[in-house]
Design a protein around this motif. Structure first.
Motif, PDB file in Angstrom:
ATOM      1  N   ARG A   1     -40.736 -16.428  18.606  1.00  0.00           N
ATOM      2  CA  ARG A   1     -40.325 -15.461  17.583  1.00  0.00           C
ATOM      3  C   ARG A   1     -38.859 -15.659  17.224  1.00  0.00           C
ATOM      4  NH1 ARG A   1     -39.537  -9.103  18.661  1.00  0.00           N
ATOM      5  NH2 ARG A   1     -38.471  -8.649  16.700  1.00  0.00           N
TER       6      ARG A   1
ATOM      7  N   ASN B   1     -38.362 -18.785  15.109  1.00  0.00           N
ATOM      8  CA  ASN B   1     -38.764 -18.521  13.733  1.00  0.00           C
ATOM      9  C   ASN B   1     -37.626 -17.811  12.995  1.00  0.00           C
ATOM     10  OD1 ASN B   1     -40.229 -17.945  11.404  1.00  0.00           O
ATOM     11  ND2 ASN B   1     -42.096 -17.497  12.531  1.00  0.00           N
ATOM     12  N   ALA B   2     -37.007 -16.844  13.681  1.00  0.00           N
ATOM     13  CA  ALA B   2     -35.925 -16.077  13.068  1.00  0.00           C
ATOM     14  C   ALA B   2     -34.601 -16.840  13.066  1.00  0.00           C
ATOM     15  CB  ALA B   2     -35.771 -14.742  13.785  1.00  0.00           C
ATOM     16  N   LEU B   3     -34.621 -18.087  13.554  1.00  0.00           N
ATOM     17  CA  LEU B   3     -33.431 -18.934  13.424  1.00  0.00           C
ATOM     18  C   LEU B   3     -33.633 -19.986  12.336  1.00  0.00           C
ATOM     19  CD1 LEU B   3     -32.304 -19.540  17.140  1.00  0.00           C
ATOM     20  CD2 LEU B   3     -31.178 -18.128  15.421  1.00  0.00           C
ATOM     21  N   GLY B   4     -34.797 -19.954  11.696  1.00  0.00           N
ATOM     22  CA  GLY B   4     -35.032 -20.870  10.591  1.00  0.00           C
ATOM     23  C   GLY B   4     -35.963 -22.028  10.909  1.00  0.00           C
ATOM     24  N   PHE B   5     -36.629 -21.978  12.080  1.00  0.00           N
ATOM     25  CA  PHE B   5     -37.513 -23.084  12.461  1.00  0.00           C
ATOM     26  C   PHE B   5     -38.958 -22.763  12.084  1.00  0.00           C
ATOM     27  CE2 PHE B   5     -33.860 -23.629  15.203  1.00  0.00           C
ATOM     28  CZ  PHE B   5     -33.648 -24.996  15.150  1.00  0.00           C
TER      29      PHE B   5
ATOM     30  N   ASP C   1     -40.215 -10.440  10.963  1.00  0.00           N
ATOM     31  CA  ASP C   1     -40.597 -10.524  12.377  1.00  0.00           C
ATOM     32  C   ASP C   1     -41.902  -9.759  12.607  1.00  0.00           C
ATOM     33  OD1 ASP C   1     -37.980 -11.629  12.643  1.00  0.00           O
ATOM     34  OD2 ASP C   1     -37.990 -11.028  14.753  1.00  0.00           O
TER      35      ASP C   1
ATOM     36  N   PRO D   1     -40.673 -15.503   8.465  1.00  0.00           N
ATOM     37  CA  PRO D   1     -39.266 -15.279   8.823  1.00  0.00           C
ATOM     38  C   PRO D   1     -38.388 -16.508   8.586  1.00  0.00           C
ATOM     39  CG  PRO D   1     -40.685 -14.316  10.479  1.00  0.00           C
ATOM     40  CD  PRO D   1     -41.594 -15.020   9.511  1.00  0.00           C
ATOM     41  N   PHE D   2     -38.867 -17.709   8.999  1.00  0.00           N
ATOM     42  CA  PHE D   2     -37.985 -18.879   8.883  1.00  0.00           C
ATOM     43  C   PHE D   2     -37.616 -19.174   7.436  1.00  0.00           C
ATOM     44  CE2 PHE D   2     -42.096 -21.020   8.440  1.00  0.00           C
ATOM     45  CZ  PHE D   2     -41.845 -22.002   7.501  1.00  0.00           C
TER      46      PHE D   2
ATOM     47  N   ILE E   1     -34.879 -16.723   6.523  1.00  0.00           N
ATOM     48  CA  ILE E   1     -33.630 -17.121   7.185  1.00  0.00           C
ATOM     49  C   ILE E   1     -32.977 -18.264   6.409  1.00  0.00           C
ATOM     50  CG2 ILE E   1     -32.637 -18.099   9.289  1.00  0.00           C
ATOM     51  CD1 ILE E   1     -33.709 -15.131   9.475  1.00  0.00           C
ATOM     52  N   ARG E   2     -33.801 -19.234   5.995  1.00  0.00           N
ATOM     53  CA  ARG E   2     -33.236 -20.382   5.272  1.00  0.00           C
ATOM     54  C   ARG E   2     -32.655 -19.976   3.930  1.00  0.00           C
ATOM     55  NH1 ARG E   2     -37.785 -25.111   6.325  1.00  0.00           N
ATOM     56  NH2 ARG E   2     -37.829 -24.912   8.592  1.00  0.00           N
TER      57      ARG E   2
ATOM     58  N   GLY F   1     -31.185 -24.661  12.886  1.00  0.00           N
ATOM     59  CA  GLY F   1     -32.289 -23.971  12.218  1.00  0.00           C
ATOM     60  C   GLY F   1     -32.073 -23.808  10.727  1.00  0.00           C
ATOM     61  N   VAL F   2     -30.825 -23.742  10.302  1.00  0.00           N
ATOM     62  CA  VAL F   2     -30.560 -23.538   8.877  1.00  0.00           C
ATOM     63  C   VAL F   2     -29.969 -24.796   8.239  1.00  0.00           C
ATOM     64  CG1 VAL F   2     -30.357 -21.051   9.033  1.00  0.00           C
ATOM     65  CG2 VAL F   2     -28.349 -22.460   9.452  1.00  0.00           C
TER      66      VAL F   2
END
Ligand SMILES: Nc1ncnc2c1ncn2[C@@H]1O[C@H](COP(=O)(O)OP(=O)(O)O)[C@@H](O)[C@H]1O
Ligand SMILES: [Mg+2]
Lengths: 357, 259
Positions: A214, A217-221, B64, B84-85, B88-89, B117-118
């Motif tokens: 989770r 996912n919330a870090l952009g992956f 989330d 979510p991803f 975030i991007r 991640g970004v």
């Protein structure tokens, strides 16, 4: 110590990977190279080479389960697909189809098996835990029945025999010593690739996804995409192991991907330990030794009972397999001695300690 | 071009527009038709008693725990159905009320993940080099949240306050446009609170943020407007001064807390 700390330091004279080599690594390597020079053909192939390529197939499971947190029971099926494809596209004595030379059949077989593994990944990544185990087992069972009942392509329950081994450099690579060295080379390369990959960006993200999907996912992956790619990587490893598997006997049949061999791979990986890529090879040696010599102690039908009991005992005593037992013992020794260095759980101590070459 | 036109329509001036956003957990209505508009560059405080639905609101905004009804627009773009991803991007960031850090990794490795991640290269099969851009950004972030001294330490060895600072650092990765802070001051000492206020005040003015904060000393010092939530719904919007003096708010929240 951590790779991130060496940024300002001048370029070291010895590359980072050399510093990780210890005397015991050299000893193991020397033993593995010298082994067939003293061992009989039986010990070279049935015990040695077989342990190596079963270890490679189990390594693919270790990669998925240990780093990705995905226990897939279809790794033997992926290996079997590679074996079947090399029989279908290459030559065999029972049911010739395409009759391509090996240099063409082998890449095709590897590509198809890897694509098959990717498909399994796409199907199974939305599940977790016990459901991943169930769905991958179902895929394995379905593949078994499909191969057994399809005669046009897969030649039904008798499968294919008389597969030629690779030839080249004036050698028959199915002869005991060349086959052993070929298996050793494949095992060593797969092992090193997984060790390297564990500390790559992809390996790090995969382990982080295992620990907290989770958050990743919330870090952009794109968590599911990473998991699918992991299935593809593991599929490639299993496919290569599968080629050695069918070359050893020169045959592939539904029995190759039956539920027994499918479970064997899980047993090997779990007995050895899922925390480090060396685990599956340790598990494979123990498994192959028992499979060949338990007969001297008990009747052959009791082998599964014996291996089942050992499986249970190891899982109950040490969830990390023989590797875990080893670590437990060495931690005890260290605690009794100077410093009780705590073995960090994350990525086998690994990701943080490379020098980011 | 088409993208730019689409974004310019329908309130691109707003960082965040929520219309009738709800979230249910079984029979429980945790979020009840919330309307909320946060302007670009605005800093918004969210107040509300425990269980009022503040964290659920953040979870709906980031995806989330996706909303079960309503619409969410982020700088004019409808992101209601995005994972979510993907949000975030697009520049959305958040921190978590309960630590969601990778405890077995170092501070720098956590920040590296946030930066990776970004950015591109998420699937790189090679090991990150020392001059990797994401690694350099991670070092900058460690500095920005006053953690350079412990950059190599494992998260599990950090104090509670340092972990909260790391959460904030991870939310600053890349080019954030809107950050959601979920009770960043909880459990901090007075000195750490001052540090936090300083970090929040130092954020570039073009970054919008929404902050859930019980501590009025912290909240009212950094926000422009305040939204009070009650039982999953928006109870009141207002300036900090209005909210502080509002008798209804005193009753349901401030009063309740002291009494
Ligand atoms: N994942 C969840 N599953 C079930 N109920 C939840 C979940 N998350 C929040 N809730 C419920 O929603 C309500 C609002 O919770 P929350 O948003 O965490 O409140 P706050 O952050 O304002 O204290 C609470 O009653 C809580 O129990
Ligand atoms: Mg909350």
């Amino acid at each position: 110590m951590s790779w991130t700390a060496t940024g300002a330091a001048p370029k070291p004279a010895t590359p980072a990977w050399m510093k990780t080599i210890r005397p015991q690594h050299v000893l193991v390597l020397l033993f593995l190279i010298a082994y067939p020079l003293v061992a009989s053909p039986f010990w070279t192939v049935q015990i040695g080479a077989q342990s190596l390529f079963l270890g490679v197939i189990a390594l693919s499971l270790m990669f998925l389960a240990g780093y990705g947190g995905m226990v897939s029971l279809s790794q033997m099926t992926v290996a079997g697909v590679a074996g079947y494809m090399v029989a279908v596209f290459g030559t065999n004595s029972t049911h010739p189809l395409f009759g391509w030379p090996l240099w063409a059949a082998v890449p095709i077989a590897i590509v198809i098996a890897t694509a098959f593994a990717t498909l399994i990944g796409i199907i199974s990544v939305r599940t977790a835990g016990i459901y991943t185990i169930m769905i991958t087992l179902a895929i394995g069972v379905a593949a078994f029945y499909f191969a057994q009942q399809n005669y046009e392509i897969f030649n039904g329950h008798s499968g294919f025999a008389g597969l030629p081994g690779p030839v080249g450099f004036g050698m028959d690579w199915r002869a005991p010593m060349p086959f052993y060295y070929m298996s050793l080379a494949v095992a060593a390369l797969s092992y090193l690739a997984v060790v390297y990959l564990a500390r790559s960006t992809f390996g790090l993200t995969l382990q982080a996804i295992r620990d907290n999907a989770r958050r990743m996912n919330a870090l952009g992956f794109n968590v599911n995409l990473h998991r699918v790619v992991a299935h593809a990587v593991a599929g490639l490893i299993a496919a290569i192991g599968g080629l050695l598997y069918v070359w050893m006997n020169g045959r592939v049949s539904p029995g190759t991907i039956d539920i027994g061999p499918v479970i064997d791979i899980l047993v090997i990986a779990v007995i050895g330990g899922l925390r480090h890529p060396i685990g599956p090879f340790i598990g494979a040696v123990l498994f192959v030794l028992m499979k060949n010599f338990a007969i001297d102690l008990i009747s052959p039908e009791r082998f599964n009972t014996l291996i089942g009991l050992i499986f249970l005992a190891i899982v109950l005593v040490s969830p990390d397999g023989l590797l875990g037992l080893w670590r437990l013992a060495s931690d005890r020794l260290k605690a009794a001695g100077l410093n009780g260095s705590t073995g960090r759980q994350w990525g086998n101590n690994s990701w943080r300690n490379n020098n980011g070459k | 071009m088409a993208e730019a036109l689409r974004l310019n329509r329908a309130g691109a001036a707003h960082a965040l527009v929520l219309e009738g956003v709800s979230r249910t957990f079984g029979a429980l209505v945790a979020l009840d038709k919330v309307d909320l508009t946060v302007g670009a560059g605005e800093r918004r405080g969210i107040l509300g008693a425990n269980g009022a639905g503040k964290t659920t609101l953040f979870n709906a905004i980031t995806g989330d725990f996706p909303s079960t009804a309503g619409r969410i627009r982020f700088f004019g773009e409808d992101v209601t159905k995005l994972a979510p991803f993907e949000r975030i991007r697009r520049g959305m960031r958040r921190t978590y009320q309960n630590s969601m850090l990778f405890r077995g990794l170092s501070v720098l490795d956590n920040l590296y993940l946030a930066c990776r991640g970004v950015s591109a290269g998420r699937f790189s099969f090679i090991r990150p080099r020392q001059d990797d851009a994401a690694l350099e950004s991670a070092r900058d972030l460690a500095h920005a949240v006053h953690l350079d001294g412990v950059a190599e330490s494992l998260v599990s060895d950090l104090s509670h306050g340092q972990q909260r600072q790391l959460e904030i650092g991870m939310a600053l990765s890349g080019a954030p446009r809107l950050i959601l802070f979920d009770e960043p001051a909880a459990g901090l000492s007075p000195a750490e609170r001052r540090d936090l206020v300083q970090i929040l005040s130092a954020l570039p003015r073009h970054i919008s943020f929404v902050i859930i904060e019980h501590d009025l000393d912290v909240a009212l010092r950094v926000v422009d407007r305040v939204t009070v939530m009650h039982n999953g719904a928006v109870f009141k919007h207002g300036t900090p001064a209005e909210i502080q003096d509002d008798p209804d708010v005193q009753r349901i929240y401030l009063g309740g807390k002291h009494g």
